[in-house]
Structures are given as C-alpha cells and as structure tokens.
Design a protein around this motif. Structure first.
Motif, PDB file in Angstrom:
ATOM      1  N   ILE A 310       0.814  -1.248  -0.110  1.00  0.00           N
ATOM      2  CA  ILE A 310      -0.212   0.023  -0.082  1.00  0.00           C
ATOM      3  C   ILE A 310       0.888   1.323   0.016  1.00  0.00           C
ATOM      4  CG2 ILE A 310      -1.450   1.505   1.383  1.00  0.00           C
ATOM      5  CD1 ILE A 310      -2.938  -1.005   2.363  1.00  0.00           C
ATOM      6  N   GLY A 382     -13.365  -4.633   0.123  1.00  0.00           N
ATOM      7  CA  GLY A 382     -12.559  -3.837  -0.397  1.00  0.00           C
ATOM      8  C   GLY A 382     -12.231  -4.001  -1.829  1.00  0.00           C
ATOM      9  N   GLY A 384      -9.297  -2.622  -3.641  1.00  0.00           N
ATOM     10  CA  GLY A 384      -7.849  -2.034  -4.059  1.00  0.00           C
ATOM     11  C   GLY A 384      -7.022  -3.323  -4.734  1.00  0.00           C
ATOM     12  N   GLY A 385      -5.653  -2.918  -4.443  1.00  0.00           N
ATOM     13  CA  GLY A 385      -4.694  -4.118  -5.008  1.00  0.00           C
ATOM     14  C   GLY A 385      -4.859  -5.438  -4.398  1.00  0.00           C
ATOM     15  N   ASN A 405     -17.636  -2.614  -1.256  1.00  0.00           N
ATOM     16  CA  ASN A 405     -16.539  -1.607  -1.155  1.00  0.00           C
ATOM     17  C   ASN A 405     -17.487  -0.263  -1.020  1.00  0.00           C
ATOM     18  OD1 ASN A 405     -13.937  -0.709  -1.165  1.00  0.00           O
ATOM     19  ND2 ASN A 405     -14.284   0.347  -3.109  1.00  0.00           N
ATOM     20  N   ARG A 406     -16.489   0.494  -0.171  1.00  0.00           N
ATOM     21  CA  ARG A 406     -17.091   2.042   0.317  1.00  0.00           C
ATOM     22  C   ARG A 406     -17.428   2.719  -1.116  1.00  0.00           C
ATOM     23  NH1 ARG A 406     -12.490   4.570   3.776  1.00  0.00           N
ATOM     24  NH2 ARG A 406     -11.416   4.508   1.807  1.00  0.00           N
ATOM     25  N   ARG A 410     -15.588   1.500  -7.871  1.00  0.00           N
ATOM     26  CA  ARG A 410     -14.481   0.693  -7.858  1.00  0.00           C
ATOM     27  C   ARG A 410     -14.652  -0.588  -7.668  1.00  0.00           C
ATOM     28  NH1 ARG A 410      -9.416   1.838  -3.903  1.00  0.00           N
ATOM     29  NH2 ARG A 410      -7.841   1.162  -5.220  1.00  0.00           N
ATOM     30  N   PRO A 446      -7.291  -1.895   4.521  1.00  0.00           N
ATOM     31  CA  PRO A 446      -6.455  -1.740   5.834  1.00  0.00           C
ATOM     32  C   PRO A 446      -7.145  -1.509   6.947  1.00  0.00           C
ATOM     33  CG  PRO A 446      -6.499   0.148   4.212  1.00  0.00           C
ATOM     34  CD  PRO A 446      -7.356  -0.603   3.727  1.00  0.00           C
ATOM     35  N   MET A 449      -5.533  -2.136  10.738  1.00  0.00           N
ATOM     36  CA  MET A 449      -4.081  -2.128  10.736  1.00  0.00           C
ATOM     37  C   MET A 449      -3.411  -1.281  11.540  1.00  0.00           C
ATOM     38  SD  MET A 449      -1.772  -2.339   7.208  1.00  0.00           S
ATOM     39  CE  MET A 449      -1.600  -0.683   6.871  1.00  0.00           C
ATOM     40  N   THR A 455     -10.141   0.063  14.249  1.00  0.00           N
ATOM     41  CA  THR A 455     -11.071   0.249  13.136  1.00  0.00           C
ATOM     42  C   THR A 455     -11.536  -1.115  12.424  1.00  0.00           C
ATOM     43  OG1 THR A 455      -9.540   1.860  12.629  1.00  0.00           O
ATOM     44  CG2 THR A 455     -11.446   1.494  11.173  1.00  0.00           C
ATOM     45  N   PRO A 457     -13.490  -3.308   9.492  1.00  0.00           N
ATOM     46  CA  PRO A 457     -13.837  -2.915   7.910  1.00  0.00           C
ATOM     47  C   PRO A 457     -15.350  -3.304   7.618  1.00  0.00           C
ATOM     48  CG  PRO A 457     -13.009  -5.299   8.180  1.00  0.00           C
ATOM     49  CD  PRO A 457     -12.797  -4.559   9.643  1.00  0.00           C
ATOM     50  N   THR A 473      -6.840  -9.922   5.842  1.00  0.00           N
ATOM     51  CA  THR A 473      -5.459  -9.918   5.112  1.00  0.00           C
ATOM     52  C   THR A 473      -4.518  -9.245   5.847  1.00  0.00           C
ATOM     53  OG1 THR A 473      -5.974  -8.161   3.644  1.00  0.00           O
ATOM     54  CG2 THR A 473      -6.410 -10.323   2.800  1.00  0.00           C
ATOM     55  N   VAL A 474      -5.019  -8.128   6.743  1.00  0.00           N
ATOM     56  CA  VAL A 474      -4.119  -7.475   7.846  1.00  0.00           C
ATOM     57  C   VAL A 474      -3.389  -8.664   8.629  1.00  0.00           C
ATOM     58  CG1 VAL A 474      -4.215  -5.577   9.620  1.00  0.00           C
ATOM     59  CG2 VAL A 474      -5.588  -5.387   7.557  1.00  0.00           C
ATOM     60  N   GLY A 496      -3.789 -13.258   8.565  1.00  0.00           N
ATOM     61  CA  GLY A 496      -3.227 -12.361   7.415  1.00  0.00           C
ATOM     62  C   GLY A 496      -1.625 -13.043   7.284  1.00  0.00           C
ATOM     63  N   MET A 499      -1.126 -15.642   4.709  1.00  0.00           N
ATOM     64  CA  MET A 499      -1.106 -15.254   3.339  1.00  0.00           C
ATOM     65  C   MET A 499       0.384 -14.496   3.118  1.00  0.00           C
ATOM     66  SD  MET A 499      -3.401 -12.158   1.500  1.00  0.00           S
ATOM     67  CE  MET A 499      -2.798 -11.412   0.191  1.00  0.00           C
ATOM     68  N   LEU A 500       0.797 -13.732   4.021  1.00  0.00           N
ATOM     69  CA  LEU A 500       2.062 -12.690   3.746  1.00  0.00           C
ATOM     70  C   LEU A 500       3.409 -13.666   3.675  1.00  0.00           C
ATOM     71  CD1 LEU A 500       3.535 -10.138   4.215  1.00  0.00           C
ATOM     72  CD2 LEU A 500       4.043 -11.226   6.706  1.00  0.00           C
TER      73      LEU A 500
END
Ligand code: NAP
Length: 530
Positions: A310, A382, A384-385, A405-406, A410, A446, A449, A455, A457, A473-474, A496, A499-500
């Motif tokens: 990110i 989400g 994103g990427g 997604n917000r 997207r 994120p 995170m 926070t 999601p 994933t965080v 996460g 996955m990392l």
C-alpha cells in the motif's frame, strides 16, 4: 569491516554502565560516549572503567548547535574534550565547524590526537571529523565532503544529515564513491530519519567505517537508528559485501512491515548474497516512479527486486507497462503488482503473488484443494490492489464472489473485469454486507491495521455468523479486531500472516531462483510479532 556503534548518553556512571553492558551483549563493536552532560570526574572514571575498555570507544561532546546538550562555554567544551583525549579513548569526534572556527581548538586537540597515518604505536586517540545537518540534505554534498577531507589530521570523515526521501538516502550512499576518489580515509555517511534508513542498513555493503545502532532498552540518539540486534541478526551487517544484491519493500508507511524480517531470514538460511530493506516512498505515481528509477539505475545499488505494498500496487503495474516489462497473466488481469524484478541485463518483470498466497492459506484452513472453493460464496471487502489479486485467484477457481466496497464504482469495475469467470461475480456497496449470505469473508482493506487497530472493515450494524470463515489479510497486528470478533462469535479464522508467508515465498523464489526457506521465514515473522 563496518562496526556497529552503540551511542550512549552519559548522564550518570551507573546508568551509562547499564546501557554499555546491554550494548556489548547485543554485539556492539564500539561505543560512542555522548558526554554533553558529563562532569570531568565522571568522564575520567568512565574512561578508566574495564567494562568501557572492552572494545572501541568514541567520545564526543556536542553543543546545541551540533544537535547536542552541552550548555557550557566553548572553552569549557574544549577542556572536556582535551581531558577525554588524555583518557585515551580510540577516537574523539569533533564537528567540522568547531574545528574550523577556532585555531585554539586545532592547536590544543592537534597535540592530543594521533594524526591520520600515524602507526599503531601512537596510543593517542584518533580524530573523527564530522558534519551534522538537522535541517535537510546538503546542497553541495561533494563540496562539503571535500571540506572534511581537507582536515589532514582526521582519520575518519563523517557526514550526517536529515533525509526527507529515499533520494536523500541515495545521496548519502553515493558519498562513499566520492570519498574513495578523494583518498583512502574511511567515511561514515548517514541520512537520518526513517526516509534515510537504508543509509544505515546498507552501511556494510557500501564500506562505511561504522554505523550507529540502538542498544536494547535505549532509544538510540537519532531518528531512524536501527536496533543492534536487527542490524546484525536481520540485515547481516557483518556479512554484507559490495556485490550483494539489494531487495526491498516499497510502501507508505512501511515501518510496520514484516517483510524485511521474513525475506532476510530466508536469505540467511540459504546464505544468499543479498539484503532486503524497507523503502518508505510517498504516495503518488510520480514519487514512486522517480524513487524506483533512482534505485534501479544506480549500478552500485545492484537492485534485484521489490515487494510492493500500500499504496503502490497499481503504480507498480503502470510503471512496468510504461517500461515494456513482462508480467504474469494474473498481474495483467488485476492491474496491480506486488512484485517487481530487475534482471542483471536490464529487463524488468512483475507479478502478483497475493492471490496465490491468499488461496493457499484459505484452502489449507478449510482442508480442501483450492479448486474446492468453487463450492463457496465469498465476500471480499475492499476493491484495491489486494482485492484484485484475490478476486482473480478466486475467479480462476470458479468461486462466487460479492465485492463489497465503500466506493461502489471501484467494486463494480473490479467485478466487470472478471465478468466471464465460471462463478458469479457481483459488486455491492459496503453497507449491504449487513445482509450477506456468503460463507467466507475476506478483509482486503487496511481497516484494523496498526496504528488504527480499533477500526473494523464492516459497516455499522453488520455482524458475523458462526458458520463463516473469516480471513483478514491485515497481519499487523496478528489478531485484528475483526478476527477477535469472528472468534468470539464462533467463526473459523485465517490470519493474514499465513498469506504473507505464502505470497512472500513466491516472491522469494523469483528474487533468488531458489526454493523459499519457509520454516526459517515462518519462525522470523512469528518472533518479530512477539
Ligand atoms: P488499497 O489498494 O489502498 O485498497 C484499499 C481498499 O480498502 C479500497 O478498496 C478502500 O476503499 C478500502 N478501505 C480503505 N480503508 C477502509 C476503511 N476504513 N473501511 C472500509 N474500506 C476501506 O490497499 P491494498 O493494497 O488492496 O491492501 C489492503 C490490505 O491488504 C492491507 O491492509 C494490506 O496489509 C493487506 N495485504 C496483506 C497481504 C498479506 O500478505 N497478508 C498482502 C497484501 C495486502 P475505497 O475504494 O473506497 O477507497
């Protein structure tokens, strides 16, 4: 060899000795005694103490103008420095401006130090002539270094300035090349702050005389200073050589990243001649492209590859496209890259290993082969990427997916990109998650995170069900608020970190051409999390 120097503020003898003990235990090869607030008697006692004399010792007394805390007159400072010289430390560090300004300083200290080139019989301390700039990088770095080299008595030259970006760290590292042209005297060149951290982490590769590192329980004396244990254990400072390849993780912020611990552990396990560093690069395509160009186009850096996080995954895709690089089919489908490779002959390549990594972690938790995911409805939070990579991999398995997604547009655009997939792929506004019937929930935002650990999601009013599998994933923190919530309601969870590890193994194999040392990497991330 580049020594690791632990800076020690000497407020009182007892506290200093505690820190000195910790620093030596952590592998410091030298101490820098910061004697700005030390009385003459304490200084003499300390320099005679056997614990201090176990390794190399540098003494410095810095005024406020030099970033220090000495409050007396210049006469008093000179007499403290002269006293320290008589205690025979290995080095005294004097600021260039103070040396230049006063003929008396040059005369008094000149008699007490062993000039550059004098033999080992000369027991007097040697001079480190240094230049600190806390306002930013020098306008004329070469000229400023040449001025330091103009002090014939100095045995080590030292430049330290505040870095605003990775470019400033490169300025610091380029000074090693320039110093070699100026003569054989060793250099220490440091770009301070997080943006300049590679100037410290790569000190061994570039041939620095020494670099500073904080001892355990001691915060260090300058921003961006790594810990002694990390410099040796993670970055293998003592093993680095000029021909080592450099790898790194690009993101903003990046200090939280576990990737350096993970990849460096893998390199160490295979004795691979490379080092992996964090690279903070500000958001925006222009700053990303300029920094990556600067890093990869400098041959001495020998940049082998980058992990991308990110907010730069889409920037990395654009970067590769604009430079005619090659990429794997998932990467071109997702239009987001998490890895860039720079081959020795100058070609560029990229891939996205997020999806493969995520699917591996999920399938293992469900005790099924990835193809079995075709039986599941998956909620992806989400767009994103990370979401792109995961949706591409899930779509390839035939899973049904709802992308929440917000920003609905997207999510809709992402769903459209996979319209022909075997499973149904739809987009929905985040608040619709309250009515989801999906069995698997994957957080690809994120939210949660560090530092925003509180926070969630999820939209307000949403809840999780015990029959769900919740995958966050965080990975920093390891147990996010979402995973805690999932466990409390009886749902199965996937961290996460799994996955990392799996996506990193794919990158690692691309970086090194060797199979990833997964056990060493897993151990490193687990202990980095403690
Ligand atoms: P990104 O490209 O910036 O996308 C972030 C997405 O999250 C966007 O869709 C954004 O919505 C949404 N979002 C951001 N803040 C939110 C919030 N507070 N509430 C709800 N939605 C929010 O980021 P990315 O590269 O996809 O990365 C996302 C996460 O994946 C990161 O936390 C990263 O650590 C994690 N990740 C983990 C691994 C691993 O190996 N474990 C690998 C890759 C990524 P808008 O579109 O409305 O802005």
């Amino acid at each position: 060899m580049t020594w690791m120097v632990a800076p020690i503020f000497v407020d009182s003898i007892d506290t200093a000795l505690t820190h000195i003990h910790a620093a030596r235990q952590a592998g410091a090869e030298a101490l820098e005694l910061r004697c700005d607030r030390t009385g003459p008697q304490d200084l003499e006692t300390l320099l005679r103490h056997p614990q201090v004399r176990q390794g190399r010792v540098i003494v410095t007394v810095r005024s406020a103008e030099e970033g220090g805390q000495f409050t007396g007159s210049e006469e008093e400072r000179l007499s403290l420095l002269a006293l320290s010289c008589r205690g025979r430390p290995d080095f005294v560090d004097v600021e260039w401006a103070a040396w230049q300004r006063s003929a008396q300083w040059r005369r008094v200290l000149g008699q007490l130090i062993a000039p550059w080139g004098s033999g080992p019989d000369d027991q007097r301390p040697r001079l480190i002539i240094s230049r600190h700039d806390f306002s930013g990088p020098p306008r004329y770095p070469e000229a400023e270094l040449a001025e330091l080299a103009g002090v014939p008595e100095a045995s080590i030259l030292k430049m330290a300035f505040r870095a605003r970006s990775v470019h400033d760290a490169l300025t610091a590292l380029r000074l090693y090349e320039i110093a070699r042209r100026l003569g054989p005297r060793p250099l220490v060149s440091i770009a301070m702050d997080e943006a300049g951290q590679i100037s410290r982490l790569l000190a061994g590769k570039f041939g620095a005389a020494f670099t500073f590192a904080a001892s355990p329980g001691h915060g260090g004396t300058a921003p961006g200073q790594p810990r002694l244990t990390d410099l040796k254990g993670v970055y293998r400072l003592d093993r680095q050589r000029a021909d080592w390849r450099v790898f790194g993780v690009v993101g903003w912020p990046i200090a939280h990243s576990l990737s350096p611990a993970l990849h460096n552990a893998g390199f160490a396990a295979l004795d691979f001649p490379g080092v992996y560093v964090p690279l903070p690069i500000a958001p925006g395509y222009e700053s990303f492209a300029a920094a990556v160009d600067a890093l990869r186009q400098w041959p001495q850096m020998n940049l082998g590859g980058l992990s991308i996080t990110i907010p730069h995954k889409e920037n990395a895709y654009r970067y590769l496209r604009e430079r005619d690089g090659t990429m794997d089919p998932t990467a071109s489908q997702t239009r987001a890259l998490n890895t860039l490779f720079f081959r020795a002959e100058g070609s560029l390549g990229g891939l996205n290993s997020d999806g493969v990594g995520a699917l591996g972690a999920l399938a293992e938790a469900l005790c099924i082969a990835p193809a079995g995911l075709s039986q599941y409805r998956v909620a992806v939070l989400g767009a994103g990427g990370a979401a792109r990579g995961i949706v591409a991999a899930l779509a390839a398995c035939g899973a049904s997916i709802v992308i929440y997604n917000r920003t609905l547009a997207r999510a809709a655009e992402l769903a459209r990109a996979f319209a022909g997939a075997a499973g149904k792929i739809t987009a929905a506004p985040l608040q619709d998650f309250r009515h989801t019937t999906c069995q698997i929930v994957i957080n690809c935002t994120p939210a949660g995170m560090t530092p925003n650990v509180e926070t969630l999601p999820l939209p307000p009013g949403a809840s999780l069900r015990p029959d769900m599998v919740v995958f966050d994933t965080v990975y920093n923190p390891r147990e996010t608020r979402l995973l805690r919530l999932a466990r409390q309601c009886g749902a199965r969870t996937v961290e996460g970190l799994e996955m990392l590890l799996r996506q990193a193994a794919v990158q690692f194999e691309g970086f090194t051409g060797q199979r990833a040392a997964l056990n060493a990497m897993r151990q490193a991330v687990s202990s980095a999390h403690k």
